[in-house]
Design an enzyme around this catalytic site. Structure first.
Site, PDB file in Angstrom:
ATOM      1  N   ASN A  10       0.972  -1.372  -0.518  1.00 49.49           N
ATOM      2  CA  ASN A  10       0.294  -0.264  -0.287  1.00 49.49           C
ATOM      3  C   ASN A  10       1.065   1.632   0.131  1.00 49.49           C
ATOM      4  OD1 ASN A  10      -1.681   2.202   0.659  1.00 49.49           O
ATOM      5  ND2 ASN A  10      -2.407   1.123   2.697  1.00 49.49           N
ATOM      6  N   TRP A  11       1.288   1.683  -1.016  1.00 45.40           N
ATOM      7  CA  TRP A  11       2.228   2.966  -1.281  1.00 45.40           C
ATOM      8  C   TRP A  11       1.757   4.477  -0.927  1.00 45.40           C
ATOM      9  CZ3 TRP A  11       4.262   2.655  -6.930  1.00 45.40           C
ATOM     10  CH2 TRP A  11       4.728   1.372  -7.162  1.00 45.40           C
ATOM     11  N   LYS A  12       0.139   4.005  -0.716  1.00 50.01           N
ATOM     12  CA  LYS A  12      -0.610   5.297   0.360  1.00 50.01           C
ATOM     13  C   LYS A  12      -0.234   6.860  -0.922  1.00 50.01           C
ATOM     14  CE  LYS A  12      -0.399   3.237   4.609  1.00 50.01           C
ATOM     15  NZ  LYS A  12      -0.588   3.555   6.116  1.00 50.01           N
ATOM     16  N   HIS A  96      -9.161   0.893   4.585  1.00 50.82           N
ATOM     17  CA  HIS A  96      -8.161   1.181   5.489  1.00 50.82           C
ATOM     18  C   HIS A  96      -8.681   2.393   6.421  1.00 50.82           C
ATOM     19  CE1 HIS A  96      -4.276   2.511   6.167  1.00 50.82           C
ATOM     20  NE2 HIS A  96      -4.219   1.389   5.877  1.00 50.82           N
ATOM     21  N   GLU A  98      -6.926   5.059   7.374  1.00 49.85           N
ATOM     22  CA  GLU A  98      -6.582   6.080   7.333  1.00 49.85           C
ATOM     23  C   GLU A  98      -8.311   7.049   6.765  1.00 49.85           C
ATOM     24  OE1 GLU A  98      -2.731   5.546   4.858  1.00 49.85           O
ATOM     25  OE2 GLU A  98      -2.255   5.588   7.344  1.00 49.85           O
ATOM     26  N   GLU A 168      -5.687  -4.715  10.589  1.00 53.12           N
ATOM     27  CA  GLU A 168      -4.827  -3.666  10.871  1.00 53.12           C
ATOM     28  C   GLU A 168      -4.436  -2.907  12.161  1.00 53.12           C
ATOM     29  OE1 GLU A 168      -2.738  -2.503   6.835  1.00 53.12           O
ATOM     30  OE2 GLU A 168      -4.157  -1.239   6.991  1.00 53.12           O
ATOM     31  N   GLY A 174       1.857   2.842  10.391  1.00 54.56           N
ATOM     32  CA  GLY A 174       2.919   3.122  10.500  1.00 54.56           C
ATOM     33  C   GLY A 174       3.752   3.908  11.887  1.00 54.56           C
ATOM     34  N   SER A 214       3.556  -2.020  10.095  1.00 54.41           N
ATOM     35  CA  SER A 214       4.420  -2.292  10.711  1.00 54.41           C
ATOM     36  C   SER A 214       5.150  -3.653  10.363  1.00 54.41           C
ATOM     37  CB  SER A 214       4.783  -1.090  12.031  1.00 54.41           C
ATOM     38  OG  SER A 214       4.493  -0.028  12.115  1.00 54.41           O
ATOM     39  N   GLY A 235       2.857  -1.077   4.183  1.00 54.51           N
ATOM     40  CA  GLY A 235       2.781   0.590   4.073  1.00 54.51           C
ATOM     41  C   GLY A 235       4.412   0.475   3.966  1.00 54.51           C
ATOM     42  N   GLY A 236       5.156   1.467   4.882  1.00 56.30           N
ATOM     43  CA  GLY A 236       5.971   1.730   4.760  1.00 56.30           C
ATOM     44  C   GLY A 236       6.912   1.055   4.205  1.00 56.30           C
TER      45      GLY A 236
HETATM   46  P1  PGA Z   1       2.683   0.321   7.615  1.00 57.21           P
HETATM   47  O1  PGA Z   1       0.966   0.487   6.537  1.00 57.21           O
HETATM   48  O2  PGA Z   1       3.100  -1.271   6.603  1.00 57.21           O
HETATM   49  O3  PGA Z   1       3.432   1.203   6.886  1.00 57.21           O
HETATM   50  O4  PGA Z   1       2.559   0.263   9.527  1.00 57.21           O
HETATM   51  C1  PGA Z   1       0.200  -0.297   6.528  1.00 57.21           C
HETATM   52  C2  PGA Z   1      -1.077  -0.166   6.463  1.00 57.21           C
HETATM   53  O5  PGA Z   1      -1.371   1.089   6.784  1.00 57.21           O
HETATM   54  O6  PGA Z   1      -2.236  -1.131   5.298  1.00 57.21           O
END
Ligand code: PGA
Length: 254
Positions: A10-12, A96, A98, A168, A174, A214, A235-236
């Site tokens: 997930n590149w956001k 998600h 967010e 999640e 994050g 994470s 994500g990251g």
């Molecule tokens: P993260 O994000 O790996 O940076 O914690 C995961 C996500 O939000 O899908």
């Protein structure tokens, strides 16, 4: 029941289309030909068309990070399922945390998107998970239960093969704080029981439940070794091709 691992990036809101060329190309050269683990990248909308072209001969699948529940019309700024399918997008991340936190999405509004996705041959990656406050109040299982029940209401049983869930914990996204292997397995096995109750044993036990929050090369093997963890939503660490592909490699080796 054996479930194929899915490692999804997930590149956001990161990477311009030109930066995406480099990242996609590197991921493709590292894991684009293997089929033991399913791999999916979810770049921003503006990079989808170019990514689709680059992945034409690749085993790496394309996903988007959101979509509209509406089929077309006067919805300024929105992107429909049909538009995504036309670019050979296969997966779509929905609900998600967010999106829930900053854009007011709810179990009910995400449910409409989940249903619209499968009607249009897109595979939803439906995200659930508790906040830190909810975990501290011991509400984790109740929260994920209502997210599963309300978000998957009226989900057609004949589409269960196309459904992916992602657990999640919001406090782990994050932040560098990861759920322990045991914490992840506890919730995943609870969610497994919920979907088995809902869809029946056969279909419910085939649903893949990804862990997200994470996940990185250092903790991937422990998490992915849990019996009900069927992959990761990263994500990251997905913004670095080597880190992302090293998580894919961990899944291949398990
Ligand atoms: P993260 O994000 O790996 O940076 O914690 C995961 C996500 O939000 O899908």
């Amino acid at each position: 029941m054996s479930r194929k691992y899915l490692i999804a990036g997930n590149w956001k809101m990161n990477t311009t289309p030109s930066e995406s060329v480099d990242l996609i190309s590197e991921i493709n050269s590292l894991v684009g030909q293997q089929t033991q683990v399913q791999v999916c990248v979810c770049p921003p909308f503006t990079s989808l068309q170019m990514s689709s072209g680059l992945l034409e001969q690749s085993e790496v699948q394309l996903g988007s990070q959101n979509m509209s529940a509406e089929p077309s019309g006067a919805f300024t700024g929105e992107i429909s399922a049909e538009m995504l399918r036309d670019l050979y997008v296969n997966f779509v991340i929905l609900g998600h945390s967010e999106r829930r936190q900053y854009f007011g999405e709810t179990n009910q509004s995400v449910n409409k998107k989940v249903l619209a996705a499968v009607q249009n041959n897109l595979k939803p990656i439906y995200c659930i998970g508790e906040t830190l406050e909810e975990r501290e109040r011991n509400q984790t299982l109740d929260v994920v239960k209502s997210q599963v029940q309300e978000g998957l209401e009226s989900f057609p049983i004949n589409e269960v093969d196309n459904l992916v869930l992602a657990y999640e914990p919001v406090w782990a996204i994050g932040t560098g704080k990861t759920a322990t292997d045991e914490m992840a397995q506890e919730v995943h096995s609870y969610v497994r029981n919920l979907v088995v109750d809902h869809f029946g044993d056969g279909p419910g036990s085939g649903i893949r439940i990804l862990y997200g929050g994470s996940m990185k090369p250092e903790n991937a093997t422990g998490l992915l070794s849990q019996p009900d963890v069927d992959g990761g939503l990263i994500g990251g660490a997905s913004l670095n091709a080597r880190s992302f592909c090293s998580i894919v490699q961990s899944a291949i080796e398990i």
